[in-house]
Design a protein around this motif. Structure first.
Motif, PDB file in Angstrom:
ATOM      1  N   SER A 180       0.814  -1.224   0.000  1.00  0.00           N
ATOM      2  CA  SER A 180       0.000   0.000   0.000  1.00  0.00           C
ATOM      3  C   SER A 180       0.840   1.262   0.000  1.00  0.00           C
ATOM      4  O   SER A 180       0.299   2.364  -0.113  1.00  0.00           O
ATOM      5  N   GLU A 181       2.163   1.112   0.160  1.00  0.00           N
ATOM      6  CA  GLU A 181       2.999   2.310   0.218  1.00  0.00           C
ATOM      7  C   GLU A 181       2.872   3.103  -1.076  1.00  0.00           C
ATOM      8  O   GLU A 181       2.786   2.537  -2.160  1.00  0.00           O
ATOM      9  N   GLN A 182       2.854   4.397  -0.917  1.00  0.00           N
ATOM     10  CA  GLN A 182       2.691   5.306  -2.060  1.00  0.00           C
ATOM     11  C   GLN A 182       1.352   5.143  -2.783  1.00  0.00           C
ATOM     12  O   GLN A 182       1.212   5.567  -3.919  1.00  0.00           O
ATOM     13  N   LYS A 183       0.403   4.489  -2.100  1.00  0.00           N
ATOM     14  CA  LYS A 183      -0.944   4.430  -2.677  1.00  0.00           C
ATOM     15  C   LYS A 183      -1.907   5.186  -1.767  1.00  0.00           C
ATOM     16  O   LYS A 183      -1.681   5.303  -0.571  1.00  0.00           O
ATOM     17  N   THR A 184      -2.997   5.664  -2.336  1.00  0.00           N
ATOM     18  CA  THR A 184      -4.032   6.285  -1.517  1.00  0.00           C
ATOM     19  C   THR A 184      -5.018   5.209  -1.090  1.00  0.00           C
ATOM     20  O   THR A 184      -5.584   4.509  -1.931  1.00  0.00           O
ATOM     21  N   LEU A 185      -5.176   5.043   0.203  1.00  0.00           N
ATOM     22  CA  LEU A 185      -6.132   4.057   0.698  1.00  0.00           C
ATOM     23  C   LEU A 185      -7.418   4.746   1.131  1.00  0.00           C
ATOM     24  O   LEU A 185      -7.392   5.904   1.539  1.00  0.00           O
ATOM     25  N   THR A 186      -8.532   4.035   1.046  1.00  0.00           N
ATOM     26  CA  THR A 186      -9.755   4.533   1.668  1.00  0.00           C
ATOM     27  C   THR A 186      -9.676   4.224   3.158  1.00  0.00           C
ATOM     28  O   THR A 186      -8.846   3.422   3.603  1.00  0.00           O
ATOM     29  N   LEU A 187     -10.550   4.848   3.930  1.00  0.00           N
ATOM     30  CA  LEU A 187     -10.576   4.611   5.358  1.00  0.00           C
ATOM     31  C   LEU A 187     -10.848   3.129   5.642  1.00  0.00           C
ATOM     32  O   LEU A 187     -10.251   2.516   6.533  1.00  0.00           O
ATOM     33  N   SER A 188     -11.751   2.560   4.835  1.00  0.00           N
ATOM     34  CA  SER A 188     -12.113   1.159   5.042  1.00  0.00           C
ATOM     35  C   SER A 188     -10.919   0.238   4.744  1.00  0.00           C
ATOM     36  O   SER A 188     -10.681  -0.748   5.446  1.00  0.00           O
ATOM     37  N   GLN A 189     -10.140   0.551   3.710  1.00  0.00           N
ATOM     38  CA  GLN A 189      -8.940  -0.247   3.420  1.00  0.00           C
ATOM     39  C   GLN A 189      -7.913  -0.126   4.540  1.00  0.00           C
ATOM     40  O   GLN A 189      -7.262  -1.092   4.920  1.00  0.00           O
ATOM     41  N   LEU A 190      -7.775   1.108   5.066  1.00  0.00           N
ATOM     42  CA  LEU A 190      -6.809   1.330   6.145  1.00  0.00           C
ATOM     43  C   LEU A 190      -7.225   0.542   7.397  1.00  0.00           C
ATOM     44  O   LEU A 190      -6.387  -0.050   8.079  1.00  0.00           O
ATOM     45  N   GLU A 191      -8.525   0.531   7.658  1.00  0.00           N
ATOM     46  CA  GLU A 191      -9.009  -0.218   8.831  1.00  0.00           C
ATOM     47  C   GLU A 191      -8.760  -1.716   8.678  1.00  0.00           C
ATOM     48  O   GLU A 191      -8.365  -2.391   9.626  1.00  0.00           O
ATOM     49  N   LYS A 192      -8.998  -2.237   7.475  1.00  0.00           N
ATOM     50  CA  LYS A 192      -8.766  -3.654   7.223  1.00  0.00           C
ATOM     51  C   LYS A 192      -7.298  -4.014   7.427  1.00  0.00           C
ATOM     52  O   LYS A 192      -6.961  -5.025   8.029  1.00  0.00           O
ATOM     53  N   LEU A 193      -6.436  -3.155   6.886  1.00  0.00           N
ATOM     54  CA  LEU A 193      -4.994  -3.358   7.018  1.00  0.00           C
ATOM     55  C   LEU A 193      -4.597  -3.461   8.504  1.00  0.00           C
ATOM     56  O   LEU A 193      -3.902  -4.398   8.911  1.00  0.00           O
ATOM     57  N   HIS A 194      -5.066  -2.499   9.288  1.00  0.00           N
ATOM     58  CA  HIS A 194      -4.647  -2.471  10.688  1.00  0.00           C
ATOM     59  C   HIS A 194      -5.343  -3.536  11.530  1.00  0.00           C
ATOM     60  O   HIS A 194      -4.793  -3.987  12.530  1.00  0.00           O
ATOM     61  N   ALA A 195      -6.553  -3.935  11.110  1.00  0.00           N
ATOM     62  CA  ALA A 195      -7.222  -5.032  11.816  1.00  0.00           C
ATOM     63  C   ALA A 195      -6.331  -6.271  11.764  1.00  0.00           C
ATOM     64  O   ALA A 195      -6.275  -7.054  12.712  1.00  0.00           O
ATOM     65  N   LEU A 196      -5.621  -6.434  10.633  1.00  0.00           N
ATOM     66  CA  LEU A 196      -4.708  -7.573  10.509  1.00  0.00           C
ATOM     67  C   LEU A 196      -3.358  -7.271  11.160  1.00  0.00           C
ATOM     68  O   LEU A 196      -2.868  -8.032  11.996  1.00  0.00           O
ATOM     69  N   LYS A 197      -2.769  -6.159  10.772  1.00  0.00           N
ATOM     70  CA  LYS A 197      -1.372  -5.903  11.146  1.00  0.00           C
ATOM     71  C   LYS A 197      -1.167  -5.751  12.652  1.00  0.00           C
ATOM     72  O   LYS A 197      -0.225  -6.283  13.216  1.00  0.00           O
ATOM     73  N   THR A 198      -2.022  -4.975  13.304  1.00  0.00           N
ATOM     74  CA  THR A 198      -1.864  -4.831  14.756  1.00  0.00           C
ATOM     75  C   THR A 198      -3.068  -5.382  15.518  1.00  0.00           C
ATOM     76  O   THR A 198      -2.918  -5.857  16.638  1.00  0.00           O
ATOM     77  N   GLY A 199      -4.251  -5.343  14.899  1.00  0.00           N
ATOM     78  CA  GLY A 199      -5.460  -5.748  15.604  1.00  0.00           C
ATOM     79  C   GLY A 199      -5.499  -7.226  15.962  1.00  0.00           C
ATOM     80  O   GLY A 199      -5.926  -7.594  17.055  1.00  0.00           O
ATOM     81  N   ALA A 200      -5.039  -8.071  15.043  1.00  0.00           N
ATOM     82  CA  ALA A 200      -5.154  -9.514  15.266  1.00  0.00           C
ATOM     83  C   ALA A 200      -4.421  -9.951  16.530  1.00  0.00           C
ATOM     84  O   ALA A 200      -4.921 -10.768  17.309  1.00  0.00           O
ATOM     85  N   LEU A 201      -3.250  -9.390  16.767  1.00  0.00           N
ATOM     86  CA  LEU A 201      -2.464  -9.800  17.935  1.00  0.00           C
ATOM     87  C   LEU A 201      -3.060  -9.237  19.225  1.00  0.00           C
ATOM     88  O   LEU A 201      -2.999  -9.871  20.282  1.00  0.00           O
ATOM     89  N   ILE A 202      -3.649  -8.053  19.140  1.00  0.00           N
ATOM     90  CA  ILE A 202      -4.309  -7.474  20.313  1.00  0.00           C
ATOM     91  C   ILE A 202      -5.542  -8.311  20.678  1.00  0.00           C
ATOM     92  O   ILE A 202      -5.794  -8.606  21.848  1.00  0.00           O
ATOM     93  N   GLN A 203      -6.268  -8.736  19.660  1.00  0.00           N
ATOM     94  CA  GLN A 203      -7.414  -9.617  19.913  1.00  0.00           C
ATOM     95  C   GLN A 203      -6.942 -10.949  20.494  1.00  0.00           C
ATOM     96  O   GLN A 203      -7.578 -11.506  21.388  1.00  0.00           O
ATOM     97  N   ALA A 204      -5.836 -11.457  19.971  1.00  0.00           N
ATOM     98  CA  ALA A 204      -5.320 -12.732  20.482  1.00  0.00           C
ATOM     99  C   ALA A 204      -4.927 -12.609  21.952  1.00  0.00           C
ATOM    100  O   ALA A 204      -5.099 -13.545  22.735  1.00  0.00           O
ATOM    101  N   ALA A 205      -4.412 -11.447  22.347  1.00  0.00           N
ATOM    102  CA  ALA A 205      -4.031 -11.239  23.748  1.00  0.00           C
ATOM    103  C   ALA A 205      -5.232 -11.475  24.660  1.00  0.00           C
ATOM    104  O   ALA A 205      -5.135 -12.162  25.690  1.00  0.00           O
TER     105      ALA A 205
END
Lengths: 293, 293
Positions: free
Chosen positions: B160-185
């Motif tokens: 996604s670098e150097q691309k314009t993301l929508t808010l929904s795409q950004l949320e999906k990205l972070h749900a995986l990148k940082t959210g999944a491990l926080i949920q696992a905790a």
């Protein structure tokens, strides 16, 4: 089933299952990179060992498939990372571009990472394993793969470049770098069957240790005797990297003699539990030192 | 115990246990590199979430420690690999040299690999967990860490670098990148206690989703508002890398408003199971959006 049929059937079953996995990926690129290396045509020796050990333990079901897939994922992830520029910097693997050459370095790092995770995920999630089996398999595989196993061996290997090793240091290195995972293959196979046979586990530990060394010595021999075409990677690459090998330490005839000795030790360990050289595990030991790549 | 005492005590207990691990390593260099990043002074938010979730589920023993260590190892391995030149190419992490800067790239790759393996090894080997618990924790953690969780999010982030993301795409990205491990905790914390509370699991899933987003939005805000000294890494590094962030999409006030909204959602999920903002989990949600680094 003769050895060739067994190896072919094991490859086919394994690859069919691998092809069917990784559905509905969150990142198509990551999945493509994982599958690229996972389905890049290896000999599937470790899965064959899992299956042969399970058979020897009395389990002739498909229970070997999940641990074999997990083990192969660990093996393949380690190859993807070993090939990286910061590590062995290899462009070719099994005659095809290495993962970071086909994709890029970041993708290869992440694909390797995810393959490792997936190995533990499929063991933890397998319906065919009870809780105790799943846990024991994960314990064995993680011990074999981690800092005191495969990755530890890889670190020692990197630190040993351009150094002269003694035969004993070289053996220790390979016991970790390649031996640990080969031993794990046999343990995972035995763990398919309950109740667990302690006799078999301990005989297979000796068999696996000898087989692992025989495998590595043969790799070192093939590096100087096989053609680039047959190897799928440049001939003499160990020599070029100034790596300590059995050939550099013992010369070619000395290395060949060592391979034969380890082969005999492997067959001897099988004989202790009443198995002869004609069983699948016996034939696999012979295959390991007689293969041409 | 107030929140600060709880966080300090969690850090101390966790770090004492981490310090005591990795005995008798096969490679001293590998162990040193693993410990360097593992003991590099993080906030230990994820371990605190494991412990707070276990407490909320009615378990006030030390059972949280093993899953918290495992989770932190996964988190730290991902940081070590993310910092690599082929990925984010960061020199500083928490004010100290990143792993590949302190050691070298090959060592950082292997240290990360081994930290991941060790996470699953300690769960599989823990005396304090029964077979079912160990297996379920490994299943949750590997799902959260792998191709359809953290690593998948990292891959999408790189693409996604150097691309314009929508808010929904950004949320999906972070749900995986940082959210999944926080949920696992949170899941790992609940899994400490048996019988399992399904009500708690589902409320914590909503709490965790909101907390993960609140955490990431706050990270994006701090990237532009906090000083390099307080952050331990260069201010504005997301901006410099031309990354899509909540601030670049919504502006600073818009991002702050989103963080407050997610904070409210997190507290709302707790309220559904009769917990108020003054419980540890409520205070942790507030801490996440009010922290200064």
């Amino acid at each position: 089933m003769n050895l060739n049929d067994f190896l072919r059937d094991t490859r086919q079953q394994l690859e069919n299952r691998l092809l069917a996995s990784f559905d509905a990926p969150k990142s198509e690129r990551l999945r493509t990179a994982m599958r690229y290396s996972l389905l890049n045509g290896g000999k599937r020796l470790r899965p064959a060992l899992v299956r042969a050990a399970a058979l020897a333990a009395g389990n002739d079901t498909q229970d070997w498939l999940i641990p074999a897939m997990a083990l192969e994922m660990i093996h393949v992830y380690s190859l993807v990372h070993d090939d990286l520029p910061a590590m062995d910097n290899d462009d070719l693997r099994r005659g095809k571009a290495t993962n970071h050459k086909e994709f890029d370095e970041a993708t290869a790092i992440l694909a390797g990472d995810a393959l490792q995770t997936e190995a533990f995920a499929i063991l933890a999630g397998a319906d065919s394993l009870n809780d105790r089996q799943a846990r024991q398999m994960i314990a064995q595989l993680s011990q074999a793969a981690g800092a005191n196993g495969m990755v530890g061996g890889q670190m020692i290997d990197l630190q040993s470049e351009q150094k002269t090793l003694t035969l004993s240091q070289l053996e220790k290195l390979h016991a970790l770098k390649t031996g640990a995972l080969i031993q794990a293959a046999l343990q995972l196979g035995v763990l398919c069957q309950s109740p667990l046979s302690g006799t078999l586990l301990s005989a297979f530990e000796r068999y696996g240790r000898a087989l692992g060394l025989a495998f590595q010595i043969t790799d070192d021999i093939l590096d100087v005797t096989a053609s680039t075409e047959v190897l799928g990677k440049p001939q003499g690459s160990d020599l070029a990297a100034d790596k300590a090998t059995y050939v550099s330490l013992l010369g070619l005839p000395g290395a060949q003699q060592q391979a034969v000795q380890q082969h005999q030790l492997a067959l001897g360990a099988l004989a202790e539990v009443g198995m002869d050289a004609q069983t699948l595990l016996g034939q696999l030991a012979t295959y390991v030192i007689q293969r041409d790549h």
